[in-house]
Design a protein around this motif. Structure first.
Motif, short mmCIF file in Angstrom:
data_model
loop_
_atom_site.label_atom_id
_atom_site.label_comp_id
_atom_site.label_asym_id
_atom_site.label_seq_id
_atom_site.Cartn_x
_atom_site.Cartn_y
_atom_site.Cartn_z
N VAL A 39 -12.00 -2.64 41.40
CA VAL A 39 -12.90 -1.50 41.60
C VAL A 39 -14.29 -2.02 41.87
N ALA A 40 -15.00 -1.38 42.78
CA ALA A 40 -16.40 -1.71 43.03
C ALA A 40 -17.27 -0.67 42.32
N ALA A 41 -18.27 -1.15 41.57
CA ALA A 41 -19.15 -0.26 40.82
C ALA A 41 -20.51 -0.92 40.68
N PRO A 42 -21.55 -0.12 40.43
CA PRO A 42 -22.87 -0.70 40.20
C PRO A 42 -22.85 -1.58 38.94
N LEU A 43 -23.55 -2.69 39.00
CA LEU A 43 -23.57 -3.64 37.88
C LEU A 43 -24.06 -2.98 36.60
N TRP A 44 -25.08 -2.13 36.70
CA TRP A 44 -25.61 -1.48 35.49
C TRP A 44 -24.55 -0.61 34.82
N ALA A 45 -23.70 0.05 35.62
CA ALA A 45 -22.66 0.91 35.06
C ALA A 45 -21.59 0.08 34.36
N VAL A 46 -21.26 -1.06 34.93
CA VAL A 46 -20.26 -1.95 34.33
C VAL A 46 -20.77 -2.48 33.00
N VAL A 51 -20.96 -2.28 26.91
CA VAL A 51 -21.70 -2.05 25.67
C VAL A 51 -21.11 -0.87 24.91
N VAL A 52 -20.81 0.22 25.60
CA VAL A 52 -20.23 1.40 24.96
C VAL A 52 -18.87 1.05 24.36
N ALA A 53 -18.06 0.29 25.09
CA ALA A 53 -16.75 -0.11 24.57
C ALA A 53 -16.92 -0.96 23.31
N GLY A 54 -17.88 -1.86 23.30
CA GLY A 54 -18.14 -2.67 22.12
C GLY A 54 -18.59 -1.84 20.93
N LEU A 55 -19.45 -0.86 21.18
CA LEU A 55 -19.90 0.02 20.10
C LEU A 55 -18.73 0.82 19.52
N LEU A 56 -17.87 1.34 20.40
CA LEU A 56 -16.71 2.10 19.94
C LEU A 56 -15.76 1.23 19.12
N LEU A 57 -15.53 0.01 19.58
CA LEU A 57 -14.67 -0.90 18.81
C LEU A 57 -15.28 -1.18 17.44
N GLY A 58 -16.59 -1.40 17.41
CA GLY A 58 -17.26 -1.64 16.14
C GLY A 58 -17.14 -0.45 15.20
N LEU A 59 -17.30 0.75 15.73
CA LEU A 59 -17.18 1.95 14.89
C LEU A 59 -15.76 2.14 14.40
#
Length: 71
Positions: A39-46, A51-59
């Motif tokens: 998939v091609a996506a903007p770097l900031w979105a990736v 970061v969001v995935a890491g926060l969710l895993l931490g929670l």
């Protein structure tokens, strides 16, 4: 007047400014490969998604760590 503004508002403003600068500097598109999907996506979105995935895993993992400490 500025002394009446709470510290948390100043911290939030500083974080917001950093986020805006980050997004402005990372608008390029990049290609992401996950298993057999590309998939091609903007770097900031990736990076934001990571970061969001890491926060969710931490929670999700925090309650199990707390239970182990109590037991």
């Amino acid at each position: 007047m500025l002394g009446q503004i709470p510290v948390r508002v100043w911290v939030a403003l500083a974080i917001l400014i950093c986020v805006v600068v980050f997004v402005a500097q990372n608008r390029r598109s990049t290609e992401i490969h996950l298993l057999m999907v590309s998939v091609a996506a903007p770097l900031w979105a990736v990076l934001t998604g990571a970061v969001v995935a890491g926060l969710l895993l931490g929670l999700l993992l925090t309650p199990s760590i707390r239970r182990r400490r109590r037991g």
